[in-house]
Structures are given as structure tokens and as C-alpha cells.
Design a protein around this motif. Structure first.
Motif, PDB file in Angstrom:
ATOM      1  N   UNK A 168     -14.265  63.401  59.981  1.00  0.00           N
ATOM      2  CA  UNK A 168     -14.632  64.786  60.305  1.00  0.00           C
ATOM      3  C   UNK A 168     -16.072  64.847  60.793  1.00  0.00           C
ATOM      4  N   UNK A 169     -16.969  64.152  60.101  1.00  0.00           N
ATOM      5  CA  UNK A 169     -18.378  64.165  60.496  1.00  0.00           C
ATOM      6  C   UNK A 169     -18.567  63.531  61.867  1.00  0.00           C
ATOM      7  N   UNK A 170     -17.923  62.397  62.096  1.00  0.00           N
ATOM      8  CA  UNK A 170     -18.073  61.720  63.385  1.00  0.00           C
ATOM      9  C   UNK A 170     -17.452  62.495  64.538  1.00  0.00           C
ATOM     10  N   UNK A 171     -16.329  63.153  64.281  1.00  0.00           N
ATOM     11  CA  UNK A 171     -15.617  63.811  65.377  1.00  0.00           C
ATOM     12  C   UNK A 171     -16.238  65.149  65.761  1.00  0.00           C
ATOM     13  N   UNK A 172     -16.829  65.812  64.806  1.00  0.00           N
ATOM     14  CA  UNK A 172     -17.370  67.139  65.091  1.00  0.00           C
ATOM     15  C   UNK A 172     -16.275  68.180  65.296  1.00  0.00           C
TER      16      UNK A 172
ATOM     17  N   UNK B 231     -16.509  67.646  55.886  1.00  0.00           N
ATOM     18  CA  UNK B 231     -16.625  66.194  55.850  1.00  0.00           C
ATOM     19  C   UNK B 231     -17.452  65.717  54.675  1.00  0.00           C
ATOM     20  N   UNK B 232     -18.606  66.348  54.470  1.00  0.00           N
ATOM     21  CA  UNK B 232     -19.456  65.913  53.356  1.00  0.00           C
ATOM     22  C   UNK B 232     -18.796  66.192  52.010  1.00  0.00           C
ATOM     23  N   UNK B 233     -18.108  67.319  51.898  1.00  0.00           N
ATOM     24  CA  UNK B 233     -17.401  67.632  50.651  1.00  0.00           C
ATOM     25  C   UNK B 233     -16.337  66.573  50.368  1.00  0.00           C
ATOM     26  N   UNK B 234     -15.600  66.157  51.406  1.00  0.00           N
ATOM     27  CA  UNK B 234     -14.566  65.131  51.227  1.00  0.00           C
ATOM     28  C   UNK B 234     -15.180  63.812  50.762  1.00  0.00           C
TER      29      UNK B 234
ATOM     30  N   UNK C  59      -7.647  61.783  36.573  1.00  0.00           N
ATOM     31  CA  UNK C  59      -7.007  63.069  36.320  1.00  0.00           C
ATOM     32  C   UNK C  59      -7.693  63.836  35.199  1.00  0.00           C
ATOM     33  N   UNK C  60      -8.493  63.143  34.396  1.00  0.00           N
ATOM     34  CA  UNK C  60      -9.191  63.817  33.307  1.00  0.00           C
ATOM     35  C   UNK C  60     -10.558  64.337  33.735  1.00  0.00           C
ATOM     36  N   UNK C  61     -10.845  64.235  35.023  1.00  0.00           N
ATOM     37  CA  UNK C  61     -12.110  64.741  35.551  1.00  0.00           C
ATOM     38  C   UNK C  61     -11.817  65.833  36.581  1.00  0.00           C
ATOM     39  N   UNK C  62     -12.801  66.653  36.890  1.00  0.00           N
ATOM     40  CA  UNK C  62     -12.593  67.687  37.903  1.00  0.00           C
ATOM     41  C   UNK C  62     -12.402  67.124  39.317  1.00  0.00           C
ATOM     42  N   UNK C  63     -12.703  65.856  39.526  1.00  0.00           N
ATOM     43  CA  UNK C  63     -12.631  65.290  40.876  1.00  0.00           C
ATOM     44  C   UNK C  63     -11.235  65.399  41.464  1.00  0.00           C
ATOM     45  N   UNK C  64     -10.204  65.126  40.687  1.00  0.00           N
ATOM     46  CA  UNK C  64      -8.829  65.205  41.206  1.00  0.00           C
ATOM     47  C   UNK C  64      -8.513  66.632  41.631  1.00  0.00           C
ATOM     48  N   UNK C  65      -8.825  67.592  40.793  1.00  0.00           N
ATOM     49  CA  UNK C  65      -8.576  68.990  41.131  1.00  0.00           C
ATOM     50  C   UNK C  65      -9.380  69.388  42.369  1.00  0.00           C
ATOM     51  N   UNK C  66     -10.619  68.948  42.437  1.00  0.00           N
ATOM     52  CA  UNK C  66     -11.435  69.253  43.614  1.00  0.00           C
ATOM     53  C   UNK C  66     -10.819  68.660  44.885  1.00  0.00           C
ATOM     54  N   UNK C  67     -10.226  67.476  44.773  1.00  0.00           N
ATOM     55  CA  UNK C  67      -9.554  66.872  45.919  1.00  0.00           C
ATOM     56  C   UNK C  67      -8.416  67.736  46.419  1.00  0.00           C
ATOM     57  N   UNK C  68      -7.612  68.247  45.491  1.00  0.00           N
ATOM     58  CA  UNK C  68      -6.502  69.108  45.895  1.00  0.00           C
ATOM     59  C   UNK C  68      -7.004  70.440  46.446  1.00  0.00           C
ATOM     60  N   UNK C  69      -8.063  70.976  45.861  1.00  0.00           N
ATOM     61  CA  UNK C  69      -8.652  72.210  46.406  1.00  0.00           C
ATOM     62  C   UNK C  69      -9.223  71.997  47.797  1.00  0.00           C
ATOM     63  N   UNK C  70      -9.799  70.814  48.029  1.00  0.00           N
ATOM     64  CA  UNK C  70     -10.307  70.490  49.366  1.00  0.00           C
ATOM     65  C   UNK C  70      -9.173  70.507  50.372  1.00  0.00           C
ATOM     66  N   UNK C  71      -8.027  69.929  49.995  1.00  0.00           N
ATOM     67  CA  UNK C  71      -6.864  69.923  50.887  1.00  0.00           C
ATOM     68  C   UNK C  71      -6.446  71.346  51.226  1.00  0.00           C
ATOM     69  N   UNK C  72      -6.389  72.220  50.209  1.00  0.00           N
ATOM     70  CA  UNK C  72      -6.018  73.611  50.473  1.00  0.00           C
ATOM     71  C   UNK C  72      -7.030  74.295  51.383  1.00  0.00           C
ATOM     72  N   UNK C  73      -8.305  74.047  51.149  1.00  0.00           N
ATOM     73  CA  UNK C  73      -9.344  74.666  51.975  1.00  0.00           C
ATOM     74  C   UNK C  73      -9.274  74.187  53.420  1.00  0.00           C
ATOM     75  N   UNK C  74      -9.118  72.896  53.613  1.00  0.00           N
ATOM     76  CA  UNK C  74      -9.075  72.340  54.961  1.00  0.00           C
ATOM     77  C   UNK C  74      -7.758  72.716  55.650  1.00  0.00           C
ATOM     78  N   UNK C  75      -6.679  72.764  54.885  1.00  0.00           N
ATOM     79  CA  UNK C  75      -5.393  73.164  55.444  1.00  0.00           C
ATOM     80  C   UNK C  75      -5.406  74.581  55.975  1.00  0.00           C
ATOM     81  N   UNK C  76      -6.236  75.429  55.384  1.00  0.00           N
ATOM     82  CA  UNK C  76      -6.360  76.805  55.858  1.00  0.00           C
ATOM     83  C   UNK C  76      -7.439  76.985  56.906  1.00  0.00           C
TER      84      UNK C  76
END
Length: 173
Positions: free
Chosen positions: A125-129, A136-139, A155-172
């Protein structure tokens, strides 16, 4: 799912009380949701490729890692289904504990692949613009967080949930 590193009593109690039909339905719903990650990754790959050409290798790495994560995730739930089925027929506690331990370790290691998917997506994402730089930086940051926390159970850390939230954010996006 049982606790991470459960006791014998927790394993027996957990699996004996599970409604097999409801559990299989839940596994099916999760499998469909997991499978939908592939069209998302393909869409993101196409979107990234619309940017500059120096993003192609990270975009391919993202797509390959995303497909790999999806494929690696499926057997985990099927092993749980097998345990639940056997629990209603009499389950050897040592075999059950072994399968639980293997599943937990396998699931934790999928965090490395999911983290790689996010990191590669971020670099692409960062390279392509083709998208906002924050995406890109969030990912990259979330992917590094996932990879760094695998040893404690991603799965016991917020990182997994943040990954799925990133997908939802980028998907929208």
C-alpha cells in the motif's frame, strides 16, 4: 473452545457439554467467513496493482500469505469438531489434551502468517500509493504486533482483533 493449557477437568467438562449440531454450524459459519478473506485479498491485490509498479512483489507476498493463512486455518476447527464428536462417545483424556495442545500451537502459529499478510499488504500500500498511507502503516504495525506476540498466543492479544478491524476498515475504503 477450551482454555489455553486446560486442566483435565476443564477438557472433559468443556467437550461433554457441547451441542454437536450447533458447534458444527458455528464452525461452518467461521469457515465461510475465513474463506471470504481470499476475495478480499484478491480485491486488495488488484487495488494495489493499480498504483506504481514497485508494489508488485509485496502485493504478491500479501496475496500468497493471505491464501496460506486461510488454508492453514481450516484444519484447526475440524480437529475441534472431531474432539466434540468423540467426547459424546468416550474420549481418552490424554489424546484430547494432545489435540487441544496441537490446535492451540497451530492456531498461535497462524498469527505469523496473518502478520506477514498484513505487513506485506502495508508495504504494498505504501509503495503503490493506491490507498491512504495510514492504511499501510497501520497494517505494518498490526502485523508486527501479531508476529511479536505469537509466543504468548496472538489470539490473547489485541493484535488479532486489530488485524480483523483493519480488514473491515480497508474493505470499506
Amino acid at each position: 473452545y477450551p482454555a489455553v493449557h486446560p486442566t483435565d477437568g476443564q477438557v472433559v467438562k468443556r467437550f461433554a457439554g457441547v451441542d454437536l449440531s450447533v458447534f458444527k454450524l458455528g464452525v461452518y459459519v467461521e469457515a465461510v467467513a475465513t474463506l471470504l478473506f481470499i476475495p478480499f485479498a484478491a480485491w486488495l491485490y488488484g487495488h494495489i496493482r493499480q498504483g506504481t509498479k514497485n508494489s508488485s512483489r509485496p502485493a504478491v507476498a500479501m496475496l500468497a500469505a493471505g491464501i496460506g493463512w486461510t488454508v492453514l486455518t481450516f484444519p484447526i476447527n475440524e480437529a475441534w469438531v472431531g474432539l466434540v464428536e468423540q467426547a459424546h462417545k468416550g474420549l481418552d483424556i490424554r489424546v484430547a489434551e494432545t489435540v487441544v495442545s496441537i490446535n492451540q500451537a497451530w492456531f498461535d502459529m497462524t498469527g505469523l502468517v496473518f502478520g506477514l499478510t498484513l505487513m506485506a499488504a502495508g508495504v504494498a500500500i505504501i509503495r503503490s500509493g493506491s490507498m491512504a498511507q495510514w492504511a499501510g502503516w497501520a497494517a505494518i504495525i498490526i502485523g508486527l504486533g501479531m508476529a511479536a506476540t505469537v509466543h504468548v498466543g496472538a489470539a490473547s492479544t489485541p493484535a488479532q482483533l486489530l488485524g480483523f478491524l483493519w480488514i473491515l476498515a480497508v474493505g470499506g475504503y
